[in-house]
Design an enzyme around this catalytic site. Structure first.
Site, PDB file in Angstrom:
ATOM      1  CG  HIS A 298      -2.328   0.386   0.914  1.00 16.60           C
ATOM      2  ND1 HIS A 298      -2.644   1.429   0.062  1.00 16.60           N
ATOM      3  CD2 HIS A 298      -3.518  -0.122   1.331  1.00 16.60           C
ATOM      4  CE1 HIS A 298      -3.962   1.541  -0.020  1.00 16.60           C
ATOM      5  NE2 HIS A 298      -4.516   0.614   0.722  1.00 16.60           N
ATOM      6  NE  ARG A 299       5.985   0.055   2.443  1.00 14.47           N
ATOM      7  CZ  ARG A 299       7.112  -0.545   2.782  1.00 14.47           C
ATOM      8  NH1 ARG A 299       7.919   0.018   3.679  1.00 14.47           N
ATOM      9  NH2 ARG A 299       7.445  -1.709   2.267  1.00 14.47           N
TER      10      ARG A 299
END
Length: 446
Positions: free
Chosen positions: A419-420
C-alpha cells in the site's frame, strides 16, 4: 586496464557471501560472460560470470571464506598487462581462533591432551578437518549454538565437496555434543522489544522513523530451522511487519487460453511446451508494461522505478524450502521464449546454478499452486518488490453467460500489493488488465 571481480549483492538483505569454488585459476584465459566462480548465499549457490575478457591475473579470496558484499575478490587483466598492487579485502578466515577468554567450553575430549585436529582424526579415523571451509549456513548454525568456527573445524570432518563442512555436518556434531552435555544448554527467554510511540511535531503531524534492523523488530526465528527456512522466516516476517499488504482477487475465464495453449503445444516438442504458468507470466509482464507503478522497488530512499520488466517465479526446492529467482527483462519476450526461460530458470534454481541478477530480489512475483489443485491463496510480497500474484488451479466451473449456465475453465488469481506504492483501485485495474489479456489470449502472441 585491470577489471575488478566484485562480491555481488544477491538480494537486498545480503551483506556477505562465500566463494565456494573458483572455476578459473590464476593465469587462465577468461571470456566475457564465462562463469568464473560459484558464490553461496543463505538460500542459493550462484554462478558468477566475468564482465570482461582477459586473463585471471589474481585471486584475492580463497575458497570457503566469507567476504563482505562489494569487496574485490579477484582481478582480470588484458594479456601481458602488469598486475596492479591491490589490497586484500576484509575476510572472515575460517581458521581464525577467538581469544582464549571468549572461547566457549570445549566438548568432552579423548584422554590424550593433544591438539584438537589430531583428536578429531583419532576419533573418526579420517583426515583432520582443521582449516576446512565452512559454508555460510553451517557457520550461522554454529554461531547460534555458541560455537566458534575454530571449534567446528577442529572437531568436524566435512562431507561436502573438497571437504567443506556443511549444515548437516554441524547439526550432527551439535546433536552428539548435546547428548554428551545435556546440562550445558540453557534456553533463554526471547528479548522483548518495547514499541516506540511516534513523537508529535509542531505542525500536528507525526514523525516516522525508519524501521529498525530485522533482528530488532520482534522477528522470531525458531531454533533448529534449516538455513533456508531461517532465511524465509526472516524475510517474510520482515515483509509482513513493514509492508502494509492489501489484496485483490479476480476470477479469470481461461477457456480460450487453454484452447490456444493446446493448439500451440501441438506444434512444439514435449520439452518446449507452454504451461498455464507461462501464460500467467506473460500476461503479468504485459500488465507491468502498462501499469508501471507496480514495476518498482520500495526502499528507504523512496519508490524506485525498475528500468526493465522483471518477473520472479516461486520455485519449490527438491530438499524443501522455496526460492523466487527472477527473469530479468522479460517484458518483450514472446510466449514461447517466456516458457523456455521459465523452464530453464526453474531447472537451474534446483541445481544451484543461478546467476547474480536472477537472485537480486527484484522482480514482481508469480506464485502458482495450481498443480496441487489449490483453488486460491494469497502470497507474501518479497521485499523490496511492490507486489506478487498468487494463482490457483484451472477448474471446470458452472458460470452464467448471456443468461445461460455453461461450464467454463475458471482460475482464481489474487494480487498482494504494498500500500505504500499503490492503492486498491490501482490494484483492481492491474488485475483487470491481467484478466483481459488471459481472456483474449491472442494478445499474448502480439
Amino acid at each position: 586496464m585491470a577489471s575488478d571481480v566484485i562480491m555481488p549483492q544477491m538480494g537486498f538483505d545480503m551483506t556477505e557471501g562465500m566463494v565456494v569454488r573458483w572455476l578459473k585459476h590464476e593465469g587462465d584465459t577468461v571470456t566475457r560472460g564465462e562463469m568464473i566462480a560459484e558464490i553461496e548465499t543463505d538460500k542459493a549457490t550462484v554462478e558468477l560470470e566475468a564482465y570482461e575478457s582477459g586473463v585471471m591475473a589474481r585471486i584475492l579470496v580463497p575458497e570457503g571464506v566469507m567476504v563482505p558484499v562489494g569487496e574485490t575478490i579477484g582481478l582480470i587483466t588484458a594479456p601481458g598487462e602488469d598486475v596492479p598492487d591491490v589490497t586484500t579485502p576484509t575476510l572472515s578466515p575460517p581458521v581464525a581462533a577467538p581469544p582464549a577468554d571468549s572461547a566457549p567450553p570445549a566438548p568432552p575430549a579423548p584422554p590424550e591432551p593433544v591438539e584438537a585436529a589430531p583428536v578429531a582424526e583419532a576419533n573418526r579415523g579420517e583426515a583432520p578437518s582443521t582449516g576446512a571451509p565452512v559454508t555460510p549456513v553451517a557457520r550461522r548454525i554454529a554461531e547460534q549454538a555458541g560455537l566458534s568456527v575454530a571449534e567446528v573445524q577442529a572437531n568436524v570432518t566435512g562431507t561436502g565437496p573438497r571437504g567443506r563442512i556443511t549444515r548437516g555436518d554441524v547439526e550432527a556434531y551439535l546433536e552428539a555434543r548435546g547428548a554428551a552435555q545435556p546440562e550445558s544448554v540453557t534456553p533463554q527467554a526471547p528479548t522483548q522489544v518495547e514499541p516506540v510511540a511516534p513523537e508529535p511535531v509542531p505542525d500536528g503531524g507525526l514523525t516516522v522513523a525508519e524501521p529498525p534492523a530485522a533482528g530488532a523488530v520482534g522477528i522470531v526465528v525458531p531454533a533448529g530451522l534449516p538455513p533456508m527456512r531461517q532465511a524465509i522466516a526472516r524475510r517474510m516476517s520482515l515483509s509482513k511487519l513493514t509492508a502494509p499488504h492489501y489484496y485483490v482477487t479476480v476470477e479469470i475465464d481461461m477457456t480460450r487460453a487453454i484452447q490456444m495453449r493446446a493448439e500451440i503445444n501441438e506444434e512444439l516438442d514435449a520439452e518446449s511446451r507452454v504451461t498455464v504458468n507461462d501464460l500467467v507470466i506473460k500476461a503479468v509482464a504485459m500488465a507491468l508494461r502498462s501499469h508501471s507503478h507496480f514495476n518498482v522497488t520500495v526502499q528507504a530512499e523512496g519508490i524506485i522505478p525498475n528500468p526493465t520488466v522483471d518477473v520472479s517465479i516461486a520455485v519449490a526446492m527438491d530438499g524443501g524450502g522455496l526460492i523466487a529467482p527472477s527473469m530479468p527483462d522479460i517484458g518483450d519476450a514472446s510466449l514461447v521464449d517466456t516458457a523456455a526461460r521459465s523452464r530453464d530458470l526453474s531447472g537451474r534454481a534446483r541445481e544451484g546454478r543461478l546467476r547474480p541478477n536472477e537472485v537480486s530480489g527484484v522482480g514482481f512475483a508469480v506464485s502458482n499452486l495450481g498443480m496441487y489443485n489449490v483453488k486460491d491463496f494469497v502470497a507474501i510480497i518479497t521485499p523490496p518488490n511492490a507486489g506478487a500474484i498468487a494463482v490457483g488451479s484451472v477448474q471446470s466451473t458452472p458460470v452464467v453467460q448471456d443468461g445461460q449456465v455453461v461450464v467454463a475453465e475458471m482460475m482464481s488469481a489474487t494480487l498482494s500489493a504494498d500500500h505504500r506504492a499503490t492503492d486498491g483501485a490501482e490494484g483492481a485495474r492491474f488485475m483487470n488488465e491481467v484478466r483481459r489479456v488471459l481472456e483474449r489470449p491472442s494478445l499474448l502472441l502480439l
